[in-house]
Design a protein around this motif. Structure first.
Motif, PDB file in Angstrom:
ATOM      1  N   GLY A 292      25.946  65.038  31.483  1.00  0.00           N
ATOM      2  CA  GLY A 292      25.809  65.821  30.264  1.00  0.00           C
ATOM      3  C   GLY A 292      27.122  66.370  29.748  1.00  0.00           C
ATOM      4  O   GLY A 292      27.162  66.998  28.679  1.00  0.00           O
ATOM      5  N   TYR A 293      28.212  66.130  30.472  1.00  0.00           N
ATOM      6  CA  TYR A 293      29.538  66.599  30.059  1.00  0.00           C
ATOM      7  C   TYR A 293      29.978  65.847  28.808  1.00  0.00           C
ATOM      8  O   TYR A 293      29.921  64.613  28.742  1.00  0.00           O
ATOM      9  CB  TYR A 293      30.530  66.377  31.201  1.00  0.00           C
ATOM     10  CG  TYR A 293      31.966  66.561  30.835  1.00  0.00           C
ATOM     11  CD1 TYR A 293      32.494  67.829  30.609  1.00  0.00           C
ATOM     12  CD2 TYR A 293      32.816  65.457  30.704  1.00  0.00           C
ATOM     13  CE1 TYR A 293      33.824  67.998  30.276  1.00  0.00           C
ATOM     14  CE2 TYR A 293      34.150  65.616  30.381  1.00  0.00           C
ATOM     15  CZ  TYR A 293      34.651  66.887  30.160  1.00  0.00           C
ATOM     16  OH  TYR A 293      35.966  67.046  29.821  1.00  0.00           O
ATOM     17  N   SER A 294      30.459  66.581  27.795  1.00  0.00           N
ATOM     18  CA  SER A 294      30.836  65.969  26.515  1.00  0.00           C
ATOM     19  C   SER A 294      32.309  66.142  26.188  1.00  0.00           C
ATOM     20  O   SER A 294      32.726  65.842  25.067  1.00  0.00           O
ATOM     21  CB  SER A 294      29.988  66.571  25.382  1.00  0.00           C
ATOM     22  OG  SER A 294      30.163  67.991  25.327  1.00  0.00           O
ATOM     23  N   GLY A 295      33.105  66.605  27.144  1.00  0.00           N
ATOM     24  CA  GLY A 295      34.526  66.815  26.902  1.00  0.00           C
ATOM     25  C   GLY A 295      35.325  65.542  27.069  1.00  0.00           C
ATOM     26  O   GLY A 295      34.777  64.446  27.201  1.00  0.00           O
ATOM     27  N   PRO A 296      36.664  65.659  27.082  1.00  0.00           N
ATOM     28  CA  PRO A 296      37.538  64.482  27.196  1.00  0.00           C
ATOM     29  C   PRO A 296      37.380  63.781  28.551  1.00  0.00           C
ATOM     30  O   PRO A 296      37.164  64.434  29.575  1.00  0.00           O
ATOM     31  CB  PRO A 296      38.949  65.069  27.033  1.00  0.00           C
ATOM     32  CG  PRO A 296      38.811  66.518  27.369  1.00  0.00           C
ATOM     33  CD  PRO A 296      37.440  66.909  26.950  1.00  0.00           C
ATOM     34  N   TRP A 297      37.473  62.483  28.523  1.00  0.00           N
ATOM     35  CA  TRP A 297      37.396  61.668  29.751  1.00  0.00           C
ATOM     36  C   TRP A 297      38.458  60.575  29.683  1.00  0.00           C
ATOM     37  O   TRP A 297      38.554  59.890  28.673  1.00  0.00           O
ATOM     38  CB  TRP A 297      36.000  61.058  29.897  1.00  0.00           C
ATOM     39  CG  TRP A 297      35.871  60.105  31.052  1.00  0.00           C
ATOM     40  CD1 TRP A 297      35.846  58.733  30.990  1.00  0.00           C
ATOM     41  CD2 TRP A 297      35.775  60.436  32.434  1.00  0.00           C
ATOM     42  NE1 TRP A 297      35.735  58.189  32.239  1.00  0.00           N
ATOM     43  CE2 TRP A 297      35.689  59.231  33.156  1.00  0.00           C
ATOM     44  CE3 TRP A 297      35.764  61.635  33.143  1.00  0.00           C
ATOM     45  CZ2 TRP A 297      35.591  59.170  34.537  1.00  0.00           C
ATOM     46  CZ3 TRP A 297      35.658  61.580  34.521  1.00  0.00           C
ATOM     47  CH2 TRP A 297      35.565  60.370  35.204  1.00  0.00           C
ATOM     48  N   PRO A 298      39.301  60.384  30.718  1.00  0.00           N
ATOM     49  CA  PRO A 298      39.388  61.155  31.968  1.00  0.00           C
ATOM     50  C   PRO A 298      39.715  62.633  31.727  1.00  0.00           C
ATOM     51  O   PRO A 298      40.260  62.997  30.699  1.00  0.00           O
ATOM     52  CB  PRO A 298      40.520  60.453  32.722  1.00  0.00           C
ATOM     53  CG  PRO A 298      40.651  59.105  32.088  1.00  0.00           C
ATOM     54  CD  PRO A 298      40.281  59.291  30.653  1.00  0.00           C
ATOM     55  N   LEU A 299      39.392  63.423  32.737  1.00  0.00           N
ATOM     56  CA  LEU A 299      39.545  64.871  32.613  1.00  0.00           C
ATOM     57  C   LEU A 299      41.014  65.248  32.455  1.00  0.00           C
ATOM     58  O   LEU A 299      41.890  64.714  33.134  1.00  0.00           O
ATOM     59  CB  LEU A 299      38.963  65.576  33.841  1.00  0.00           C
ATOM     60  CG  LEU A 299      37.481  65.333  34.132  1.00  0.00           C
ATOM     61  CD1 LEU A 299      37.058  66.136  35.354  1.00  0.00           C
ATOM     62  CD2 LEU A 299      36.614  65.690  32.939  1.00  0.00           C
ATOM     63  N   THR A 300      41.273  66.203  31.575  1.00  0.00           N
ATOM     64  CA  THR A 300      42.626  66.717  31.402  1.00  0.00           C
ATOM     65  C   THR A 300      42.884  67.822  32.433  1.00  0.00           C
ATOM     66  O   THR A 300      41.984  68.220  33.184  1.00  0.00           O
ATOM     67  CB  THR A 300      42.809  67.283  29.985  1.00  0.00           C
ATOM     68  OG1 THR A 300      41.928  68.408  29.820  1.00  0.00           O
ATOM     69  CG2 THR A 300      42.486  66.224  28.940  1.00  0.00           C
ATOM     70  N   ALA A 301      44.113  68.340  32.446  1.00  0.00           N
ATOM     71  CA  ALA A 301      44.466  69.390  33.413  1.00  0.00           C
ATOM     72  C   ALA A 301      43.607  70.634  33.214  1.00  0.00           C
ATOM     73  O   ALA A 301      43.252  71.321  34.175  1.00  0.00           O
ATOM     74  CB  ALA A 301      45.945  69.737  33.280  1.00  0.00           C
ATOM     75  N   GLU A 302      43.250  70.943  31.963  1.00  0.00           N
ATOM     76  CA  GLU A 302      42.427  72.122  31.689  1.00  0.00           C
ATOM     77  C   GLU A 302      41.034  71.971  32.276  1.00  0.00           C
ATOM     78  O   GLU A 302      40.469  72.923  32.816  1.00  0.00           O
ATOM     79  CB  GLU A 302      42.336  72.347  30.180  1.00  0.00           C
ATOM     80  CG  GLU A 302      41.587  73.612  29.794  1.00  0.00           C
ATOM     81  CD  GLU A 302      41.589  73.866  28.299  1.00  0.00           C
ATOM     82  OE1 GLU A 302      40.875  74.777  27.856  1.00  0.00           O
ATOM     83  OE2 GLU A 302      42.316  73.152  27.579  1.00  0.00           O
ATOM     84  N   GLU A 303      40.471  70.760  32.202  1.00  0.00           N
ATOM     85  CA  GLU A 303      39.133  70.529  32.743  1.00  0.00           C
ATOM     86  C   GLU A 303      39.153  70.490  34.276  1.00  0.00           C
ATOM     87  O   GLU A 303      38.259  71.020  34.927  1.00  0.00           O
ATOM     88  CB  GLU A 303      38.551  69.214  32.209  1.00  0.00           C
ATOM     89  CG  GLU A 303      37.899  69.315  30.846  1.00  0.00           C
ATOM     90  CD  GLU A 303      38.932  69.531  29.745  1.00  0.00           C
ATOM     91  OE1 GLU A 303      40.001  68.890  29.807  1.00  0.00           O
ATOM     92  OE2 GLU A 303      38.674  70.343  28.844  1.00  0.00           O
ATOM     93  N   THR A 304      40.167  69.870  34.867  1.00  0.00           N
ATOM     94  CA  THR A 304      40.202  69.779  36.328  1.00  0.00           C
ATOM     95  C   THR A 304      40.351  71.150  36.977  1.00  0.00           C
ATOM     96  O   THR A 304      39.897  71.353  38.103  1.00  0.00           O
ATOM     97  CB  THR A 304      41.356  68.872  36.799  1.00  0.00           C
ATOM     98  OG1 THR A 304      42.599  69.362  36.265  1.00  0.00           O
ATOM     99  CG2 THR A 304      41.141  67.436  36.334  1.00  0.00           C
TER     100      THR A 304
END
Length: 597
Positions: A292-304
């Motif tokens: 269900g995650y809708s953010g940037p993929w691959p994950l950026t530094a902010e998401e990790t």
């Protein structure tokens, strides 16, 4: 839209913590507002509570979030914090807990001010203060981001609310509240995260961890071997000179128990790292674009950096993620309250009292500490809301603690007679500039010196320059101290050049023999001088009380029976007084008659 059920669960949890904090504060003896009672819980922390609060020294929001992030981004071998901090507790117990607790110090800075003077101690207070404030700010910022991910609450609201709760019960009960809430918080962390793991692991989107395509172990590589060792040593030895650790050590009933708590807490750190390690591995095995995650993929530094709350949000049912959210909130408050109390305690005692108001009453110091708790809480909250690179700031301060404070604390605890204020100041300057010369990419601070192995592409110092700065600081401290002592004692430098008054230029207010014609007054003066010297030795005031210290330690060795300790002190006082009277009899007219007295 705000998740109402999540808000209700967080509110219930916060009310529980607030209730326990206020209840624990009532354990403080009625009317007893001494430094030891508020800062160190009257040195009466029991074994059970002591184990939990000692473990909470490092197990906090940054610990569990950072562990999960390290597993996801770099693999298990690069997740050094659990092992490094566990070893820091072991080495702290082996080499520092016993001598610090035996001397009955109140803060970590007490032995430094004993040896180097109150003003040098105030200078050493700066990296300690910055480390505590930035650490509290960093974990408050992490909490705000976590609540924003899971229950869609505004970051500002969650940070301010959490900080107010932590500051309020810390203000009310001091270390009693911090210690007893640590028990509740660690239980919440352990149970909450373990409850989430089975649901996340069984999520259909998660691939098997044993598969070759999921590399959650990682590798070091020959190129980064020394870089790896540098960070390992930073965590181990840089994790010792923190007031949050010594606050627990000095609050123990005995020196032996302080050591036991350190060893058990080291095991607790490793145990508490298992859930975030598994959560990081699960995140590594998850194709996030299929959830269900809708953010940037691959994950950026902010998401990790928010990988742990993302697992709770997208891989577990709502009712389970709320328990995990309680665990994250508990971890944050577990660190924030102790950091705020530690910074305020050091300021009230080692800066306000010993530099500006040496005659301040106990109640005045307690009120200064309470104001300090509020100010530090406001500073940490403001930084959490306004500065984007809190962890970068904390990383820099953690480095300064390692390169500046560790060598100085090591010397004053184990080699006190081989260091002085000149060496301390020189070592401070050398360590500070060598560390700054290495740069800090997170803060945008360029490297002034490219040490061997410098990576131009990533702008990383692969040379272990932090450990080099620490060793240079240690060598400078010992070398300059020896040199200045040699120059003054051999007469190559006149006593009036002993500006810091720590080698030969003893202050004028030292106890001296008066006019020989006033025999009776002289006898009383010398007897008082003998008693004063006994008090100074028993409390580690320092040689001739030359640096204006008051009384950093207020009790004898707790490992001795009380009666035996009292007998030894009385015997020492009598022998010193007798020796003083004998000296007077030999130096004044009518000495024989004086001896008969």
């Amino acid at each position: 839209m705000i998740n109402i059920a999540g808000v209700i669960s967080i509110t219930i949890f916060y009310l529980l913590i607030l209730f326990v904090g206020i209840w624990a504060g009532r354990k403080k003896a009625e009317g007893n507002d001494s430094e030891e009672e508020v800062m160190l819980a009257g040195r009466s922390i029991g074994l059970f509570v002591g184990i939990f609060t000692m473990t909470a020294t490092w197990v906090g929001g940054g610990y569990i979030n950072g562990t999960a992030e390290a597993i996801y981004t770099s693999g298990l071998v690069w997740c050094q914090a659990p092992f490094g901090y566990a070893l820091s507790l072991v080495f702290g117990g082996l080499f520092f807990a016993n001598p610090m607790r035996k001397q009955g110090y109140v803060t970590m800075l007490d032995p430094l001010q004993d040896s180097f003077g109150e003003r040098m101690g105030g200078l050493l207070f700066l990296p300690a203060l910055c480390g505590e404030v930035f650490w509290a700010a960093g974990i408050l910022a992490a909490l705000g981001a976590t609540l924003a991910v899971i229950i869609d609450m505004e970051k500002e609201t969650s940070v301010i609310f959490s900080a107010c709760i932590a500051v309020f019960y810390t203000l009310f009960g001091g270390l009693y509240s911090v210690a007893y809430t640590d028990v509740i918080q660690l239980f919440c962390i352990f149970i909450g995260l373990w409850m989430c793991i089975p649901f996340a692991w069984s999520n259909p989107h998660v691939k098997p961890l044993s598969g070759m395509e999921v590399d959650w172990i990682g590798e070091i590589g020959d190129k980064k071997f020394w870089f790896y060792c540098d960070y390992g040593l930073l965590l181990i030895f840089g994790g010792i000179p923190w007031q949050v650790y010594f606050q627990r050590v000095l609050s123990s009933k005995t020196a032996g128990r302080a050591q036991i708590l350190s060893y058990v807490a080291a095991f607790g750190c490793l145990l508490m790292a298992i859930p975030p390690v598994l959560i990081g591995a699960i995140a590594k095995a998850t194709p996030w674009n299929e959830t269900g995650y809708s953010g940037p993929w691959p994950l950026t530094a902010e998401e990790t950096s928010m990988i742990l709350p993302m697992v709770l949000q997208y891989l577990t049912p709502d009712f389970v993620s709320f328990f995990g959210l309680g665990a994250v909130s508990a971890a944050v408050m577990s660190s924030a309250d102790s950091s705020v109390l530690s910074a305020a305690s050091m300021f009230a005692r080692n800066v306000y009292k010993l530099i500006f108001r040496q005659r301040a009453s106990e109640m005045e110091i307690i009120w200064v500490m309470r104001v300090g708790i509020i100010v530090v809480g406001i500073l940490a909250t403001a930084m959490a809301l306004t500065i984007p690179s809190i962890y970068g700031l904390w990383s820099m301060c953690s480095d300064l603690v390692y390169v500046i404070l560790f060598p100085q604390l090591l010397m004053v605890v184990h080699f006190k007679h081989h260091c002085n204020t000149y060496g301390s100041l020189s070592a401070y300057i050398v360590a500070f500039f060598v560390r700054l010369s290495g740069g800090e990419p997170i803060l945008g601070l360029p490297a002034a010196i490219h040490f061997p192995g410098y990576d131009e592409e990533t702008q990383e110092q692969l040379f272990p320059f932090r450990t080099m700065a620490m060793l240079l600081s240690l060598i400078t401290l010992a070398g300059v101290s020896w040199l200045t002592k040699f120059l003054f004692l051999t007469g190559r430098l006149a006593p009036q050049y002993d500006y810091f008054r720590c080698v030969v230029n003893i202050p004028e207010d030292a106890v001296r023999v008066g006019d020989p014609s006033e025999v009776d007054g002289e006898q009383m003066s010398v007897m008082a001088g003998a008693m004063n010297k006994m008090y100074g030795a028993a409390t580690m005031v320092g040689k001739d009380e030359r640096n204006g210290r008051i009384n950093p330690a207020l009790e004898p060795d707790d490992d001795l029976p009380a009666v035996e300790a009292q007998r030894q002190m009385q015997q020492m006082a009598l022998s010193n007084a007798a020796a003083a009277i004998s000296n007077v009899a030999q130096t004044v007219p009518g000495g024989q008659g004086t001896t008969a007295f």
